[in-house]
Structures are given as structure tokens and as C-alpha cells.
Scaffold this motif. Sequence first.
Motif, PDB file in Angstrom:
ATOM      1  N   ASP A   1       0.849  -1.187   0.000  1.00  0.00           N
ATOM      2  CA  ASP A   1       0.000   0.000   0.000  1.00  0.00           C
ATOM      3  C   ASP A   1       0.890   1.244   0.000  1.00  0.00           C
ATOM      4  OD1 ASP A   1       0.987   0.134   2.568  1.00  0.00           O
ATOM      5  OD2 ASP A   1      -0.960   0.012   3.564  1.00  0.00           O
ATOM      6  N   ALA A   2       0.255   2.428  -0.005  1.00  0.00           N
ATOM      7  CA  ALA A   2       1.018   3.667  -0.162  1.00  0.00           C
ATOM      8  C   ALA A   2       2.007   3.885   0.979  1.00  0.00           C
ATOM      9  CB  ALA A   2       0.053   4.846  -0.269  1.00  0.00           C
ATOM     10  N   GLN A   3       1.592   3.594   2.218  1.00  0.00           N
ATOM     11  CA  GLN A   3       2.459   3.890   3.353  1.00  0.00           C
ATOM     12  C   GLN A   3       3.657   2.946   3.416  1.00  0.00           C
ATOM     13  OE1 GLN A   3       0.272   4.721   6.869  1.00  0.00           O
ATOM     14  NE2 GLN A   3       2.077   4.980   8.172  1.00  0.00           N
ATOM     15  N   SER A   4       3.414   1.654   3.204  1.00  0.00           N
ATOM     16  CA  SER A   4       4.537   0.709   3.241  1.00  0.00           C
ATOM     17  C   SER A   4       5.473   0.925   2.062  1.00  0.00           C
ATOM     18  CB  SER A   4       4.024  -0.730   3.261  1.00  0.00           C
ATOM     19  OG  SER A   4       3.192  -1.002   2.149  1.00  0.00           O
ATOM     20  N   SER A   5       4.918   1.312   0.905  1.00  0.00           N
ATOM     21  CA  SER A   5       5.769   1.598  -0.250  1.00  0.00           C
ATOM     22  C   SER A   5       6.642   2.819   0.002  1.00  0.00           C
ATOM     23  CB  SER A   5       4.916   1.812  -1.499  1.00  0.00           C
ATOM     24  OG  SER A   5       5.720   2.054  -2.630  1.00  0.00           O
ATOM     25  N   ALA A   6       6.096   3.815   0.701  1.00  0.00           N
ATOM     26  CA  ALA A   6       6.898   4.999   1.025  1.00  0.00           C
ATOM     27  C   ALA A   6       8.063   4.634   1.942  1.00  0.00           C
ATOM     28  CB  ALA A   6       6.016   6.056   1.678  1.00  0.00           C
ATOM     29  N   LEU A   7       7.814   3.743   2.906  1.00  0.00           N
ATOM     30  CA  LEU A   7       8.892   3.290   3.786  1.00  0.00           C
ATOM     31  C   LEU A   7       9.940   2.498   3.005  1.00  0.00           C
ATOM     32  CD1 LEU A   7       6.806   2.215   6.906  1.00  0.00           C
ATOM     33  CD2 LEU A   7       8.383   4.147   6.769  1.00  0.00           C
TER      34      LEU A   7
ATOM     35  N   ASP B   1     -15.475 -12.133   9.008  1.00  0.00           N
ATOM     36  CA  ASP B   1     -14.663 -12.828  10.011  1.00  0.00           C
ATOM     37  C   ASP B   1     -13.411 -13.429   9.396  1.00  0.00           C
ATOM     38  OD1 ASP B   1     -15.739 -14.851   8.510  1.00  0.00           O
ATOM     39  OD2 ASP B   1     -16.568 -15.989  10.196  1.00  0.00           O
ATOM     40  N   ARG B   2     -13.007 -12.913   8.219  1.00  0.00           N
ATOM     41  CA  ARG B   2     -11.860 -13.475   7.516  1.00  0.00           C
ATOM     42  C   ARG B   2     -10.760 -12.423   7.333  1.00  0.00           C
ATOM     43  NH1 ARG B   2     -14.679 -17.439   8.219  1.00  0.00           N
ATOM     44  NH2 ARG B   2     -14.796 -19.282   6.869  1.00  0.00           N
ATOM     45  N   LEU B   3      -9.539 -12.875   7.474  1.00  0.00           N
ATOM     46  CA  LEU B   3      -8.370 -12.061   7.154  1.00  0.00           C
ATOM     47  C   LEU B   3      -8.170 -12.128   5.647  1.00  0.00           C
ATOM     48  CD1 LEU B   3      -5.901 -10.488   8.312  1.00  0.00           C
ATOM     49  CD2 LEU B   3      -4.701 -12.679   8.414  1.00  0.00           C
ATOM     50  N   VAL B   4      -8.198 -10.981   4.958  1.00  0.00           N
ATOM     51  CA  VAL B   4      -8.126 -10.996   3.495  1.00  0.00           C
ATOM     52  C   VAL B   4      -6.822 -10.447   2.946  1.00  0.00           C
ATOM     53  CG1 VAL B   4     -10.617 -10.910   3.199  1.00  0.00           C
ATOM     54  CG2 VAL B   4      -9.313  -8.768   3.284  1.00  0.00           C
ATOM     55  N   GLY B   5      -5.993  -9.801   3.782  1.00  0.00           N
ATOM     56  CA  GLY B   5      -4.729  -9.298   3.279  1.00  0.00           C
ATOM     57  C   GLY B   5      -3.960  -8.565   4.351  1.00  0.00           C
ATOM     58  N   GLY B   6      -2.701  -8.309   4.054  1.00  0.00           N
ATOM     59  CA  GLY B   6      -1.887  -7.587   5.016  1.00  0.00           C
ATOM     60  C   GLY B   6      -0.524  -7.247   4.463  1.00  0.00           C
ATOM     61  N   VAL B   7       0.140  -6.319   5.140  1.00  0.00           N
ATOM     62  CA  VAL B   7       1.497  -5.895   4.809  1.00  0.00           C
ATOM     63  C   VAL B   7       2.262  -5.765   6.109  1.00  0.00           C
ATOM     64  CG1 VAL B   7       2.947  -4.082   3.821  1.00  0.00           C
ATOM     65  CG2 VAL B   7       0.749  -4.613   2.768  1.00  0.00           C
ATOM     66  N   LEU B   8       3.457  -6.329   6.148  1.00  0.00           N
ATOM     67  CA  LEU B   8       4.342  -6.147   7.294  1.00  0.00           C
ATOM     68  C   LEU B   8       5.692  -5.712   6.763  1.00  0.00           C
ATOM     69  CD1 LEU B   8       2.462  -8.890   7.941  1.00  0.00           C
ATOM     70  CD2 LEU B   8       3.612  -8.658  10.127  1.00  0.00           C
ATOM     71  N   LEU B   9       6.247  -4.678   7.361  1.00  0.00           N
ATOM     72  CA  LEU B   9       7.522  -4.156   6.902  1.00  0.00           C
ATOM     73  C   LEU B   9       8.360  -3.795   8.123  1.00  0.00           C
ATOM     74  CD1 LEU B   9       8.080  -1.835   3.915  1.00  0.00           C
ATOM     75  CD2 LEU B   9       9.082  -1.194   6.101  1.00  0.00           C
ATOM     76  N   GLY B  10       9.566  -4.343   8.186  1.00  0.00           N
ATOM     77  CA  GLY B  10      10.492  -4.025   9.264  1.00  0.00           C
ATOM     78  C   GLY B  10      10.392  -4.935  10.460  1.00  0.00           C
ATOM     79  N   ASP B  11       9.220  -5.510  10.712  1.00  0.00           N
ATOM     80  CA  ASP B  11       9.025  -6.396  11.859  1.00  0.00           C
ATOM     81  C   ASP B  11       8.074  -7.504  11.420  1.00  0.00           C
ATOM     82  OD1 ASP B  11       8.552  -7.698  14.200  1.00  0.00           O
ATOM     83  OD2 ASP B  11       7.926  -5.937  15.345  1.00  0.00           O
ATOM     84  N   LEU B  12       8.625  -8.697  11.184  1.00  0.00           N
ATOM     85  CA  LEU B  12       7.824  -9.805  10.666  1.00  0.00           C
ATOM     86  C   LEU B  12       7.499 -10.839  11.733  1.00  0.00           C
ATOM     87  CD1 LEU B  12       9.456 -10.508   7.176  1.00  0.00           C
ATOM     88  CD2 LEU B  12       7.882  -8.701   7.868  1.00  0.00           C
ATOM     89  N   ALA B  13       7.566 -10.445  13.004  1.00  0.00           N
ATOM     90  CA  ALA B  13       7.362 -11.429  14.067  1.00  0.00           C
ATOM     91  C   ALA B  13       5.999 -12.097  13.987  1.00  0.00           C
ATOM     92  CB  ALA B  13       7.545 -10.757  15.426  1.00  0.00           C
ATOM     93  N   ALA B  14       4.981 -11.387  13.519  1.00  0.00           N
ATOM     94  CA  ALA B  14       3.625 -11.944  13.490  1.00  0.00           C
ATOM     95  C   ALA B  14       3.285 -12.620  12.173  1.00  0.00           C
ATOM     96  CB  ALA B  14       2.612 -10.838  13.770  1.00  0.00           C
ATOM     97  N   VAL B  15       4.210 -12.639  11.222  1.00  0.00           N
ATOM     98  CA  VAL B  15       3.839 -13.078   9.876  1.00  0.00           C
ATOM     99  C   VAL B  15       3.448 -14.548   9.817  1.00  0.00           C
ATOM    100  CG1 VAL B  15       6.171 -13.677   9.089  1.00  0.00           C
ATOM    101  CG2 VAL B  15       4.457 -12.891   7.439  1.00  0.00           C
TER     102      VAL B  15
END
Length: 455
Positions: free
Chosen positions: A175-181, A412-426
Amino acid sequence: MSTRIVVVGGGTAGVRLAQRLPVTLLGEEPHAPYNRVLLADVLAGRYEPEVIALPAPQEPVRRGVRAVRIDRAARVVECEDGTAVGYDRLVLATGSNPVLPPLRGLRGTRLPVGVHPFRTLDDCLELRAAVRPGVRAVVIGGGLLGVSAARALAALGAEVVLTQQGERLMERQLDAQSSALLREHVESLGVEVHTECRVSGLRQTDGAVTAVELADGFVLDAQVVVLACGVRPRVGLARDAGLEVRTGIVVDDELRTSDPYIHAIGDCAEHAGRVYGLAGPALEQADALADLLLAEATAPPVVGIRSAGAERVGTTDGALAGASAPCASVPTTAGPPAGPSAPRTSVPTTAEPEAPRPTYTGTRALTRLTLSGPVALDLAAFGDATPLPGDDVVQLTDATRRAYRKVVVRGDRLVGGVLLGDLAAVGTLARAWEGDEALPDDAPLLHLLTHDGGS
């Protein structure tokens, strides 16, 4: 397994299948099969080519052999070196080709000196030989491949410019914020980034590239240009053989093409209207096909209905046996022969119930990337991180640690996500998404982004 299985393509999908089954594998490249995901690390000098070699398959790979024609009637693959290989089952794992953009200065597949695609180990080694500290390099394409190439070239000391036609880097995954990082991190490596920037042509002198022209008239000096504009399924062999081809080679849930004796897996395959182009789905398709072929090879015969005076015996799948395989026979018992005027009676025979056939129903692909540098950056993206009206979004940003985490929940479903810099929950997030599991009603959504994923 007595069935003759021939695999065309020595990439991730083809080798995975050859690790599980005894096959004849035709690899076009002269190198031992390797992990294409690690090519950027070879380019950066982090690994030597032998380090990224894949585990050896059951049978030796025929290297440097290019398949040029499929004779479907004779079930033979014809090769450029004049040899022919017969098959009972053929598996196309031909992968993909780099997209060559329509630029002034690019004609056909003959590239000017200094212009390189970034798809094979040979591409990588040629690039590494051409780059030295201070060389001006322009990477065209700001997707996953372009970002990886830019990072590797910067590690070699090149002066790197990364151009992206879209609004942001890795716009398909982030997304825009993670791409900026991500952009901040890439620029911290010394890479100059230009987005919303369309390349229109290349300048040359004596057949060697000297500059990249942008559509707005700006010119970037360049001694090396890397084409990282995506890939396209390699379908020429299949199309010439008359198989159904759309974007990729069309396959069903058994990864069969329009010819029941031919399968396709990996980057060249199109399943349920989708071409993945990623290593994870390629491995899953290879495993699914191996399970299917093993199940067919070990399945007991399916006995049909025997009429008095006649016998019909079938197998679970005549296609697996192939024309050259002998037909199985099953003994039956019968009464006295019926006379001419006697009524014909059918006597059902018993057989073990068939087990469900293994199938491939699609892959939920997660993208992971590690960008090395003074401070390494890890990122992961899965599903659709762009929310729709009514979706719940959980987003955490840690500016100090340059960490960003976001998930999108629909119902009740997880449909997507982005993690950047900290992948502990991935790990936990990926399992919930890949399994399409309902999220617990009593768990706050914020727990999805804790280090244990809410477990």
C-alpha cells in the motif's frame, strides 16, 4: 513407476517434480538447476552460483537441451540437438521470459551492449561482470524484481537510478504507506528513485547504451541498463503444439492441459484464470502433480461390468499407462456360456472404492523480501491490502524502528496484510490467511499484529 514422464524445464517447478518422481528432465540452461529467488544475492556478490543450486533430482538432468516441438500424435518431444524423447506423460514447466518494453533503441531480442534482462543465472553473471564501482546503472521497473536488482547493484558500488512508471514501488504488493517506507530504505542505500516516470527510449553509441530517455524529455546517463519490467509465461512450445493458451497454458484442477497426456506447472501454467509467477505456487503445483501421478500409478484397476460371454476391464486412468503400457487384466468367474437365444446377463464385479484423486485448487501466495544494507529491511505482503467499504483495518506504525504493520479483515476473515520491518507476526497471520480460517469472535483485532499473532 513404469510410466515415462518427461519434464521440459529445469526451474523450480520442474526440479521439484523431478525430486519426487523418476523423470527425464530437459533443462535448457547449461547450469545445474538453481534457486532463481536468490539471483539478486549472486549479483550482489553475497553468494557464488554453486551456493544457490537446488537439491539434485532422482535422475540426472539433461542440461543444455532445448525442446523445440511436441509431436502429440506420436507422444514425442523433439529437441534442438536432433534428439527425440518419447513420453507417456509430458509436463511443461517452461517458466517465463522477461518482458522487453517497447522502447526506441530496442529491436527484437537483440539488445545493445550494456542492456541486460534479469531473469537467468547467465543474465546475473553478465551483469556482475559489467558492473564496477562508479558505473552509472539505470533499472527500468520498480516491482519486486527491480527493487532487488537495484539493491544488488548498489551493493557492488554502482551509481543506481531506479525508474518506476507507476505511482509507487512494488505497487502490486504494497500500500502507499509501506511503499513509502520501502522507498526511504532503497534511497538510504544510495539508489536514486523516480516514480511516475515513463522510459521512452535508449541512446546508443557504436551499439552500446549511453543514456535512457524519459517521456518528459529528461535524460539519464547510463553505462548499464537493467530491464526489470516483469515476466511473461513462456507458452510458444505449447501454442505450436495446439494446446489451449490464454495468458498461460490453461490447466484444470489436475494440472492437465487440453491434451490429457500433457500437464503444465509453474510460471507457464494458468489455473482458474490466474498465472502466479511466484516460487511458492510453483512448488505447490509440482507437489500436487506428483501426488496425482503417484496415486494413479498405485491405484488398483477399476473393473467394469462383465456381460456373459464378454469381459470389459479398465484402469483408473488409461492416460497414465500410455499407448506403450500393457493393459491390466483382472480374473473373473462366470457361469456356463449363454446360448444364442439366451438373455444376456450382466454380473457386477467388486472393486475397492476409489480414493479421492489429488487435485490442485490454487495457492494463496505470500511475498517475502529481505533488502540488505547498513540496516536490513524485511517485508511481507499477502492477499489484498486495499480495504473495501465495510472492511476492518488494523494498522500500526513504529517510526523509531521503521516498522509498519497492517491487516484487512472482511467479515470474520483475514483478506490481506502488509508487514515491513518487523515480521514477528507473519507466521500466524499467514496461516490464518492461507487456511481461510474464521477469526475468533472474542479476540481484539489489534492482537493480530502482536508478536504472537494473537495466539
